[in-house]
Write a protein that holds these residues in place. Structure first.
Motif, mmCIF file in Angstrom:
data_model
loop_
_atom_site.group_PDB
_atom_site.id
_atom_site.type_symbol
_atom_site.label_atom_id
_atom_site.label_comp_id
_atom_site.label_asym_id
_atom_site.label_seq_id
_atom_site.Cartn_x
_atom_site.Cartn_y
_atom_site.Cartn_z
ATOM 1 N N LYS A 38 0.978 1.599 3.128
ATOM 2 C CA LYS A 38 0.865 1.004 4.466
ATOM 3 C C LYS A 38 0.328 -0.412 4.391
ATOM 4 C CE LYS A 38 -1.160 1.827 9.032
ATOM 5 N NZ LYS A 38 -2.035 2.739 9.840
ATOM 6 N N ASP A 39 -0.704 -0.611 3.556
ATOM 7 C CA ASP A 39 -1.308 -1.943 3.430
ATOM 8 C C ASP A 39 -0.315 -2.964 2.875
ATOM 9 O OD1 ASP A 39 -3.688 -0.955 4.371
ATOM 10 O OD2 ASP A 39 -4.616 -0.747 2.392
ATOM 11 N N LEU A 40 0.521 -2.531 1.923
ATOM 12 C CA LEU A 40 1.473 -3.440 1.286
ATOM 13 C C LEU A 40 2.830 -3.458 1.992
ATOM 14 C CD1 LEU A 40 0.798 -2.669 -2.508
ATOM 15 C CD2 LEU A 40 -0.172 -4.480 -1.082
ATOM 16 N N GLU A 41 2.976 -2.589 3.000
ATOM 17 C CA GLU A 41 4.238 -2.475 3.748
ATOM 18 C C GLU A 41 5.393 -2.134 2.811
ATOM 19 O OE1 GLU A 41 4.676 -6.083 5.990
ATOM 20 O OE2 GLU A 41 3.098 -5.535 7.411
ATOM 21 N N LEU A 42 5.128 -1.138 1.965
ATOM 22 C CA LEU A 42 6.124 -0.670 1.008
ATOM 23 C C LEU A 42 6.253 0.844 1.135
ATOM 24 C CD1 LEU A 42 4.960 -2.664 -2.154
ATOM 25 C CD2 LEU A 42 6.964 -3.166 -0.757
ATOM 26 N N SER A 43 7.313 1.379 0.566
ATOM 27 C CA SER A 43 7.488 2.828 0.574
ATOM 28 C C SER A 43 6.536 3.466 -0.423
ATOM 29 C CB SER A 43 8.925 3.196 0.216
ATOM 30 O OG SER A 43 9.183 2.886 -1.149
ATOM 31 N N ARG A 44 6.222 4.737 -0.216
ATOM 32 C CA ARG A 44 5.335 5.439 -1.147
ATOM 33 C C ARG A 44 5.975 5.559 -2.529
ATOM 34 N NH1 ARG A 44 2.243 10.647 1.176
ATOM 35 N NH2 ARG A 44 1.494 10.527 -0.983
ATOM 36 N N SER A 45 7.297 5.678 -2.577
ATOM 37 C CA SER A 45 7.973 5.793 -3.877
ATOM 38 C C SER A 45 7.833 4.491 -4.669
ATOM 39 C CB SER A 45 9.447 6.143 -3.697
ATOM 40 O OG SER A 45 10.131 5.130 -2.967
ATOM 41 N N THR A 46 7.893 3.341 -3.983
ATOM 42 C CA THR A 46 7.724 2.050 -4.660
ATOM 43 C C THR A 46 6.305 1.916 -5.196
ATOM 44 O OG1 THR A 46 9.399 0.970 -3.275
ATOM 45 C CG2 THR A 46 7.801 -0.463 -4.370
ATOM 46 N N VAL A 47 5.334 2.296 -4.366
ATOM 47 C CA VAL A 47 3.938 2.244 -4.780
ATOM 48 C C VAL A 47 3.699 3.182 -5.962
ATOM 49 C CG1 VAL A 47 1.579 2.866 -4.102
ATOM 50 C CG2 VAL A 47 3.011 1.493 -2.568
ATOM 51 N N ARG A 48 4.308 4.358 -5.903
ATOM 52 C CA ARG A 48 4.129 5.324 -6.987
ATOM 53 C C ARG A 48 4.685 4.785 -8.305
ATOM 54 N NH1 ARG A 48 6.680 9.382 -4.819
ATOM 55 N NH2 ARG A 48 4.854 9.920 -3.574
ATOM 56 N N MET A 49 5.844 4.113 -8.240
ATOM 57 C CA MET A 49 6.426 3.530 -9.454
ATOM 58 C C MET A 49 5.524 2.434 -10.012
ATOM 59 S SD MET A 49 10.574 3.422 -8.889
ATOM 60 C CE MET A 49 10.527 2.518 -7.331
ATOM 61 N N ALA A 50 4.935 1.633 -9.117
ATOM 62 C CA ALA A 50 4.014 0.573 -9.556
ATOM 63 C C ALA A 50 2.787 1.182 -10.233
ATOM 64 C CB ALA A 50 3.593 -0.280 -8.357
ATOM 65 N N LEU A 51 2.267 2.262 -9.667
ATOM 66 C CA LEU A 51 1.110 2.934 -10.248
ATOM 67 C C LEU A 51 1.451 3.554 -11.601
ATOM 68 C CD1 LEU A 51 -0.339 4.617 -7.035
ATOM 69 C CD2 LEU A 51 -1.395 2.763 -8.354
ATOM 70 N N ASN A 52 2.662 4.084 -11.724
ATOM 71 C CA ASN A 52 3.084 4.627 -13.016
ATOM 72 C C ASN A 52 3.139 3.529 -14.078
ATOM 73 O OD1 ASN A 52 3.506 7.471 -12.810
ATOM 74 N ND2 ASN A 52 5.223 7.087 -11.446
ATOM 75 N N THR A 53 3.586 2.332 -13.677
ATOM 76 C CA THR A 53 3.609 1.191 -14.599
ATOM 77 C C THR A 53 2.198 0.866 -15.074
ATOM 78 O OG1 THR A 53 5.591 0.203 -13.606
ATOM 79 C CG2 THR A 53 4.133 -1.287 -14.819
ATOM 80 N N LEU A 54 1.262 0.832 -14.133
ATOM 81 C CA LEU A 54 -0.123 0.497 -14.476
ATOM 82 C C LEU A 54 -0.793 1.599 -15.291
ATOM 83 C CD1 LEU A 54 -1.362 -1.140 -11.148
ATOM 84 C CD2 LEU A 54 -0.487 -2.255 -13.202
ATOM 85 N N SER A 55 -0.326 2.839 -15.099
ATOM 86 C CA SER A 55 -0.903 3.935 -15.895
ATOM 87 C C SER A 55 -0.552 3.775 -17.365
ATOM 88 C CB SER A 55 -0.419 5.289 -15.372
ATOM 89 O OG SER A 55 0.948 5.514 -15.686
#
Length: 217
Positions: A38-55
């Motif tokens: 919500k804060d980044l105005e992105l879909s949860r799937s996009t955020v999840r992929m970004a978090l997977n990258t950082l993991s």
């Protein structure tokens, strides 16, 4: 018009990476996918992929039944990172002393000089000084001429930057750059043995890092 060729996932990962490495998000802090999306105005799937990258970079962890959290460094992590730094950076310094061209030496001295000037002009800017410290060591790894070492160092680079921030918390920042002088001189003189020894001596003992971690908890 300047076109941003990065995907939304890459942009989200860059945004979060910057905030984590700069200490704008606390170690161990919980990340709520829905809130972040919500804060980044992105879909949860996009955020999840970004978090997977950082993991994969070791910056975030996904805990069973607890969701995503910013990574945290405990005493074991500091011990491991200390030994990785000793192994990689000491050897990189020795290899740089052997391999450095005149252009490499000039680049190293220029980075060192910028670092010195920063410590004089902005002695309270811990994050900027930590970044300058990391940039100098990163350059030494590059000058070593080892693509494999460079790749390994890149894999832990983000955690090393957080590690460096911890080592600078109880340190006289005006002396941060000067403590690297003997190492840079040895590399530029082509003295491999001294470069190795000075690089190791430059790394804060793990016992002091652990105490700093406890003091700031």
């Amino acid at each position: 018009m300047k076109i941003n060729k990065q995907s939304l996932e890459e942009q989200a990962a860059d945004y979060l990476r910057h905030k984590i490495v700069k200490g704008e998000m606390d170690q161990g802090e919980k990340i709520v996918e829905s809130t972040l999306a919500k804060d980044l105005e992105l879909s949860r799937s996009t955020v999840r992929m970004a978090l997977n990258t950082l993991s994969h970079e070791g910056l975030v962890v996904q805990k069973p039944y607890a969701g995503w959290h910013i990574f945290s460094l405990d005493e074991d992590d500091l011990w491991e990172l200390y030994n990785l730094r000793v192994a990689l950076e000491s050897q990189a310094a020795a290899m740089a002393a052997e391999k450095a061209s005149e252009a490499d030496k000039q680049a190293l001295r220029a980075l060192y000089q910028e670092y010195c000037e920063l410590c004089v002009s902005s002695p309270k800017e811990m994050q900027a000084i930590s970044q300058a410290d990391f940039n100098l060591h990163r350059k030494i790894v590059e000058v070593s001429g080892s693509k494999r070492m460079d790749k390994i160092y890149s894999q832990i680079a983000n955690q090393l930057q957080s590690y460096l921030s911890i080592t600078h918390q109880d340190y006289d920042l005006t002396q941060s750059a000067l403590s690297h002088e003997a190492m840079i001189d040895a590399i530029c003189a082509g003295d491999q043995e001294k470069a190795w020894l000075e690089a190791k001596a430059n790394i804060t003992p793990v016992t002091l890092q652990c105490q700093s971690l406890k003091d700031n908890q």
